[in-house]
Write an enzyme that holds these catalytic residues in place. Structure first.
Site, PDB file in Angstrom:
ATOM      1  N   LYS A  13       0.878  -1.114   0.001  1.00 51.21           N
ATOM      2  CA  LYS A  13      -0.157  -0.108  -0.131  1.00 51.21           C
ATOM      3  C   LYS A  13       0.934   1.077  -0.104  1.00 51.21           C
ATOM      4  CE  LYS A  13      -2.079  -1.043   3.967  1.00 51.21           C
ATOM      5  NZ  LYS A  13      -1.085  -2.168   4.477  1.00 51.21           N
ATOM      6  N   ARG A  88      -8.927   1.304   9.419  1.00 50.14           N
ATOM      7  CA  ARG A  88      -8.486  -0.034   9.751  1.00 50.14           C
ATOM      8  C   ARG A  88      -9.600  -0.758  11.016  1.00 50.14           C
ATOM      9  NH1 ARG A  88      -2.600   0.762   9.076  1.00 50.14           N
ATOM     10  NH2 ARG A  88      -1.512  -1.231   9.607  1.00 50.14           N
ATOM     11  N   ARG A 127      11.991  -6.017   4.260  1.00 50.52           N
ATOM     12  CA  ARG A 127      11.893  -4.550   4.126  1.00 50.52           C
ATOM     13  C   ARG A 127      13.076  -3.792   4.835  1.00 50.52           C
ATOM     14  NH1 ARG A 127       6.423  -1.199   5.254  1.00 50.52           N
ATOM     15  NH2 ARG A 127       6.414  -2.569   7.183  1.00 50.52           N
ATOM     16  N   ARG A 160      12.354  -1.930  10.470  1.00 52.17           N
ATOM     17  CA  ARG A 160      11.320  -1.534  11.507  1.00 52.17           C
ATOM     18  C   ARG A 160      11.143  -2.608  12.619  1.00 52.17           C
ATOM     19  NH1 ARG A 160       6.234   0.238   8.166  1.00 52.17           N
ATOM     20  NH2 ARG A 160       4.976  -0.792   9.615  1.00 52.17           N
ATOM     21  N   ARG A 171       0.614  -8.572  13.622  1.00 53.44           N
ATOM     22  CA  ARG A 171       0.013  -7.694  12.897  1.00 53.44           C
ATOM     23  C   ARG A 171      -0.910  -8.445  11.929  1.00 53.44           C
ATOM     24  NH1 ARG A 171       5.308  -4.901  10.581  1.00 53.44           N
ATOM     25  NH2 ARG A 171       3.723  -3.656   8.959  1.00 53.44           N
TER      26      ARG A 171
HETATM   27  P1  AP5 Z   1       4.991  -1.463   1.671  1.00 50.91           P
HETATM   28  O1  AP5 Z   1       4.482  -0.891   0.611  1.00 50.91           O
HETATM   29  O2  AP5 Z   1       5.729  -0.836   2.993  1.00 50.91           O
HETATM   30  O3  AP5 Z   1       3.785  -2.448   2.355  1.00 50.91           O
HETATM   31  P2  AP5 Z   1       2.373  -1.973   3.050  1.00 50.91           P
HETATM   32  O4  AP5 Z   1       1.188  -2.538   2.554  1.00 50.91           O
HETATM   33  O5  AP5 Z   1       2.420  -0.282   3.236  1.00 50.91           O
HETATM   34  O6  AP5 Z   1       2.807  -2.296   4.598  1.00 50.91           O
HETATM   35  P3  AP5 Z   1       3.053  -1.824   5.946  1.00 50.91           P
HETATM   36  O7  AP5 Z   1       3.753  -2.896   6.723  1.00 50.91           O
HETATM   37  O8  AP5 Z   1       3.723  -0.497   5.912  1.00 50.91           O
HETATM   38  O9  AP5 Z   1       1.577  -1.609   6.360  1.00 50.91           O
HETATM   39  P4  AP5 Z   1       0.865  -1.774   7.774  1.00 50.91           P
HETATM   40  O10 AP5 Z   1      -0.380  -1.506   7.388  1.00 50.91           O
HETATM   41  O11 AP5 Z   1       1.184  -2.864   8.433  1.00 50.91           O
HETATM   42  O12 AP5 Z   1       1.581  -0.500   8.702  1.00 50.91           O
HETATM   43  P5  AP5 Z   1       1.608   1.018   8.636  1.00 50.91           P
HETATM   44  O13 AP5 Z   1       2.607   1.616   8.848  1.00 50.91           O
HETATM   45  O14 AP5 Z   1       0.197   1.457   8.251  1.00 50.91           O
HETATM   46  O15 AP5 Z   1       5.763  -2.732   1.162  1.00 50.91           O
HETATM   47  C1  AP5 Z   1       6.393  -3.757   2.318  1.00 50.91           C
HETATM   48  C2  AP5 Z   1       7.700  -4.171   1.634  1.00 50.91           C
HETATM   49  O16 AP5 Z   1       7.537  -4.876   0.314  1.00 50.91           O
HETATM   50  C3  AP5 Z   1       8.766  -2.922   1.183  1.00 50.91           C
HETATM   51  O17 AP5 Z   1      10.164  -3.593   1.474  1.00 50.91           O
HETATM   52  C4  AP5 Z   1       8.526  -2.679  -0.180  1.00 50.91           C
HETATM   53  O18 AP5 Z   1       9.588  -2.239  -0.893  1.00 50.91           O
HETATM   54  C5  AP5 Z   1       8.145  -4.138  -0.876  1.00 50.91           C
HETATM   55  N1  AP5 Z   1       7.147  -4.085  -1.747  1.00 50.91           N
HETATM   56  C6  AP5 Z   1       6.192  -3.415  -2.073  1.00 50.91           C
HETATM   57  N2  AP5 Z   1       5.273  -3.588  -3.043  1.00 50.91           N
HETATM   58  C7  AP5 Z   1       5.926  -4.862  -3.697  1.00 50.91           C
HETATM   59  C8  AP5 Z   1       5.760  -5.585  -4.807  1.00 50.91           C
HETATM   60  N3  AP5 Z   1       4.766  -5.421  -5.482  1.00 50.91           N
HETATM   61  N4  AP5 Z   1       6.727  -6.458  -5.091  1.00 50.91           N
HETATM   62  C9  AP5 Z   1       7.824  -6.636  -4.209  1.00 50.91           C
HETATM   63  N5  AP5 Z   1       8.155  -6.014  -3.140  1.00 50.91           N
HETATM   64  C10 AP5 Z   1       7.409  -5.103  -2.936  1.00 50.91           C
HETATM   65  O19 AP5 Z   1       1.122   0.887  10.485  1.00 50.91           O
HETATM   66  C11 AP5 Z   1       2.206   0.442  11.227  1.00 50.91           C
HETATM   67  C12 AP5 Z   1       1.485   0.596  12.907  1.00 50.91           C
HETATM   68  O20 AP5 Z   1       1.011   1.932  13.046  1.00 50.91           O
HETATM   69  C13 AP5 Z   1       0.531  -0.446  12.991  1.00 50.91           C
HETATM   70  O21 AP5 Z   1       0.699  -1.631  13.281  1.00 50.91           O
HETATM   71  C14 AP5 Z   1      -0.481   0.093  14.098  1.00 50.91           C
HETATM   72  O22 AP5 Z   1       0.289  -0.089  15.526  1.00 50.91           O
HETATM   73  C15 AP5 Z   1      -0.401   1.659  13.717  1.00 50.91           C
HETATM   74  N6  AP5 Z   1      -1.177   2.133  12.932  1.00 50.91           N
HETATM   75  C16 AP5 Z   1      -1.320   2.821  11.626  1.00 50.91           C
HETATM   76  N7  AP5 Z   1      -2.451   3.063  11.140  1.00 50.91           N
HETATM   77  C17 AP5 Z   1      -3.374   2.589  12.036  1.00 50.91           C
HETATM   78  C18 AP5 Z   1      -4.844   2.850  12.245  1.00 50.91           C
HETATM   79  N8  AP5 Z   1      -5.581   3.452  11.074  1.00 50.91           N
HETATM   80  N9  AP5 Z   1      -5.220   2.464  13.305  1.00 50.91           N
HETATM   81  C19 AP5 Z   1      -4.506   1.931  14.511  1.00 50.91           C
HETATM   82  N10 AP5 Z   1      -3.358   1.915  14.469  1.00 50.91           N
HETATM   83  C20 AP5 Z   1      -2.792   2.309  13.162  1.00 50.91           C
END
Ligand code: AP5
Length: 218
Positions: A13, A88, A127, A160, A171
């Site tokens: 995402k 979420r 990552r 991370r 997660r």
């Molecule tokens: P990446 O693009 O970073 O994936 P992502 O879907 O954004 O995954 P995240 O882990 O960042 O999302 P998340 O939802 O768990 O964490 P968030 O930061 O929102 O890609 C991942 C890896 O794959 C990278 O290395 C990339 O280079 C590689 N990649 C990407 N696309 C690829 C492809 N097509 N092919 C190959 N490789 C690829 O949240 C973190 C924490 O914050 C949560 O756990 C929670 O504690 C808190 N939080 C955030 N938002 C909320 C909310 N709305 N409510 C409550 N808590 C929240």
């Protein structure tokens, strides 16, 4: 164009939101990134959020919702925005609905990144991120030009805290328990479209771009 990107951790995402934000010049609003920035700065919100984030739990709805509602009041969102990682939970989705109603706007499209658990786990474990500029790399899929160094600012890359094995499992569990049901929530509203998150980065971007053109959103 106003978008929500929905999908499990590691679905890609953030990667796609960043590319779409550059392509269409609309802001990428990542609640994860906003919270990590608050943690880095030691802001009161960051202090509260850190304990939840380190365990892979969701930060309480009221904290995250306030962040997004405030962010959507900023001028740069007038021409559109991409929400990444929000909503979420059902409570967050309903709060977003009422804020959007108040602002007199609506979401054009919710894109669900359908991604297998094995792909998510492989992406998260590989990552590496830049602690300074937020650059996002992958050891194998998207390696930096120089091993361990951010292409954009030259800082040493790190893993991370919540990408370590035990936390990743939690997660994914939390996603299944609290977030997956939003797929049906948005399906019922008629705003959901699905792309395969298992494809390579360029393939996903191509599918999304074609979808937006077909729907006359761009
Ligand atoms: P990446 O693009 O970073 O994936 P992502 O879907 O954004 O995954 P995240 O882990 O960042 O999302 P998340 O939802 O768990 O964490 P968030 O930061 O929102 O890609 C991942 C890896 O794959 C990278 O290395 C990339 O280079 C590689 N990649 C990407 N696309 C690829 C492809 N097509 N092919 C190959 N490789 C690829 O949240 C973190 C924490 O914050 C949560 O756990 C929670 O504690 C808190 N939080 C955030 N938002 C909320 C909310 N709305 N409510 C409550 N808590 C929240």
């Amino acid at each position: 164009m106003r978008l929500i990107l929905l999908g499990p951790p590691g679905a890609g995402k953030g990667t796609q939101a960043s590319a779409l934000s550059n392509k269409y010049s609309i802001p990428h609003i990542s609640t994860g990134e906003i919270l990590r920035e608050a943690v880095r700065k030691g802001d009161p919100v960051g202090v509260k959020a850190k304990a939840f984030m380190d365990k892979g739990e969701l930060v309480p709805d009221e904290i995250v919702t306030e962040i997004v509602v405030d962010r959507l009041r900023e001028d740069d969102t007038k021409k559109g925005f991409i929400l990444d990682g929000f909503p979420r939970t059902r409570v967050q989705a309903e709060s977003l609905d009422s804020s959007l109603k108040e602002y007199g706007i609506k979401i054009d499209r919710v894109v669900y990144f359908d991604t297998s658990a094995s792909v998510s786990i492989e992406r998260l474990s590989g990552r590496r991120v830049c602690p300074k500029c937020g650059g996002n790399f992958h050891l194998r899929n998207i390696p930096p030009k120089q091993e361990g160094i951010c292409d954009d600012c030259g800082t040493s890359l790190i893993q991370r805290e919540d990408d370590k094995e035990g936390t990743v499992k939690n997660r994914l569990r939390v996603y299944e328990e609290k977030t997956r049901s939003l797929i049906d929530y948005y399906k019922e509203k008629g705003s959901l479209k699905t792309v395969s998150g298992d494809q390579e980065v360029e393939g996903v971007l191509e599918n999304l771009s074609r979808m937006f053109v077909d729907e006359k959103l761009v």
